[in-house]
Design an enzyme around this catalytic site. Structure first.
Site, PDB file in Angstrom:
ATOM      1  N   ALA A  13       3.344   1.489  -1.319  1.00  0.00           N
ATOM      2  CA  ALA A  13       4.174   2.148  -2.519  1.00  0.00           C
ATOM      3  C   ALA A  13       3.369   2.905  -3.223  1.00  0.00           C
ATOM      4  O   ALA A  13       3.753   3.646  -4.841  1.00  0.00           O
ATOM      5  CB  ALA A  13       4.499   0.672  -3.644  1.00  0.00           C
ATOM      6  N   ASP A  14       1.922   2.513  -3.882  1.00  0.00           N
ATOM      7  CA  ASP A  14       1.196   3.341  -4.215  1.00  0.00           C
ATOM      8  C   ASP A  14       1.394   4.931  -4.111  1.00  0.00           C
ATOM      9  O   ASP A  14       1.312   5.770  -4.804  1.00  0.00           O
ATOM     10  CB  ASP A  14      -0.182   3.204  -3.807  1.00  0.00           C
ATOM     11  N   GLN A  15       1.638   5.204  -2.749  1.00  0.00           N
ATOM     12  CA  GLN A  15       1.555   6.710  -2.096  1.00  0.00           C
ATOM     13  C   GLN A  15       3.383   7.304  -2.758  1.00  0.00           C
ATOM     14  O   GLN A  15       3.497   8.411  -2.776  1.00  0.00           O
ATOM     15  CB  GLN A  15       1.812   6.567  -0.948  1.00  0.00           C
TER      16      GLN A  15
ATOM     17  N   HIS B 124      -3.513  -1.268  -8.161  1.00  0.00           N
ATOM     18  CA  HIS B 124      -2.857   0.004  -7.741  1.00  0.00           C
ATOM     19  C   HIS B 124      -1.898   0.697  -7.764  1.00  0.00           C
ATOM     20  O   HIS B 124      -1.588   1.933  -8.735  1.00  0.00           O
ATOM     21  CB  HIS B 124      -3.116   0.391  -5.811  1.00  0.00           C
TER      22      HIS B 124
ATOM     23  N   TYR C  86       0.489  -1.082  -0.034  1.00  0.00           N
ATOM     24  CA  TYR C  86       0.064   0.441   0.042  1.00  0.00           C
ATOM     25  C   TYR C  86       0.932   1.207   0.457  1.00  0.00           C
ATOM     26  O   TYR C  86       0.748   2.023  -0.752  1.00  0.00           O
ATOM     27  CB  TYR C  86      -0.988   0.012   1.473  1.00  0.00           C
TER      28      TYR C  86
END
Length: 338
Positions: A285-287, A308, A283
């Site tokens: 990584a998405d940011q 994502h 998660y």
């Protein structure tokens, strides 16, 4: 006049990520966009309250003109104006995620003409969105390394379905971007378990903590009782502090699901992360994609590239003159700017 970018909302994960990323990038670059088939991959397609709030918030901050900004809309046209810093307040009007609205507008305010404060009311503990503590304890220290300075504060919890939570972020314009390099996690320094309760028996938290302690050596075990009017609700979190990064994982308790089963879901997720030497979780990584793209350089390693993540990369590459490379070696994927 800048060209209109056409996006297919059914691309990749087919959810709200394409819209949020496009709004952020449109505000930053000044490029207008049209998106169709919004959230086509979801059981209830089109704009929900959370997505509509993000659209309206983005439009207010950059004085955009918008077509299709209404509940249920599956098509949107967004023509941005100039981003202006200041103090903003937005209300979702449901338990939709506060942090996802913030995630949409904050990147544009990195380029504003002065400091800003954004306050969003809605849901704070949503199973499909990062909680404020993830933003505060995991993401923001990494953003600071890139040169992005923002500070998020959770003012009031709001669990699903009631909502009523409040999250605020103060952010300053970025002077210059630095390169982020995140390879391997390194040795674990300590692990911290935490349970939040609002209108739920403390016995539930004790069983959840016991389940975590049965699988991991916890340096801290914290139970926080919140006022009943902020619930009912329950979340379980486990923070992994390693030599090179701090990661945080969480699950939201559900009605008619035992405390042991809830905590076991978290145990499974953390074990999956620890099974790889990669520093960055799925998660997080998405940011990191957008700030890394804005810096124009950098890399990180992740064990499991999510849909994502791939969707986010595809949208970023439509708006910015960057190209990402993904190379998988021995079960670890290196994500970098080429």
């Amino acid at each position: 006049m800048k060209r209109m970018i056409a996006l297919d909302g059914a691309q990749g994960e087919g959810g709200g990520q394409i819209l949020r990323s496009a709004l952020s990038l449109s505000m930053i670059t000044g490029q207008p966009f049209t998106i169709t088939s919004i959230r086509a991959g979801r059981a209830k397609p089109g704009l929900l309250r959370q997505h509509l709030t993000a659209v309206k918030a983005a439009a207010e901050i950059c004085r955009a003109t918008v077509e299709g900004a209404e509940l249920g809309s599956q098509r949107l046209v967004f023509r941005p104006g100039t981003v202006r810093g200041g103090e903003y307040r937005f209300a979702i009007g449901s338990a939709g995620s506060c942090t996802l609205v913030l995630q949409t507008v904050l990147p544009a305010l990195w380029f504003a003409d002065g400091p800003s404060r954004v306050e969003v009311s809605g849901g704070t503990d949503n199973p499909s969105a990062p909680p404020a503590d993830f933003i505060r304890r995991v993401l923001e220290p990494l953003l600071a390394k890139i040169g992005i300075h923002q500070q998020t504060t959770l003012l009031r919890h709001g669990f699903y379905p009631a909502g009523g939570g409040v999250v605020a972020t103060e952010v300053s314009p970025v002077a210059s971007f630095n390169t982020l390099q995140l390879g391997e996690r390194g040795n674990i320094v300590q692990m911290r378990g935490e349970v939040l309760l609002a209108g739920v028996s403390r016995h539930v938290a004790e069983r959840e903590i016991a389940t975590l302690a049965g699988s991991f050596s916890l340096h801290e075990q914290n139970i926080h009782n919140l006022p009943r009017d902020q619930g009912p609700g329950n979340t379980v979190s486990l923070e992994v502090e390693s030599e090179n990064i701090t990661e945080r994982f969480f699950v939201v308790g559900e009605k008619r699901v035992s405390a042991e089963v809830v905590a076991a879901q978290l145990v499974k997720e953390v074990k999956r992360y620890l099974a790889s030497p990669a520093a960055v979780g799925e998660y997080l990584a998405d940011q990191l994609v957008l700030p890394m793209a804005l810096a124009g350089a950098g890399e990180f390693k992740v064990a499991h590239p999510s849909c994502h993540l791939l969707t986010n990369i595809a949208v970023v590459e439509r708006f910015l003159p960057v190209r990402f490379g993904l190379i998988e070696t021995d079960g670890v994927t290196r994500v970098s700017i080429e």
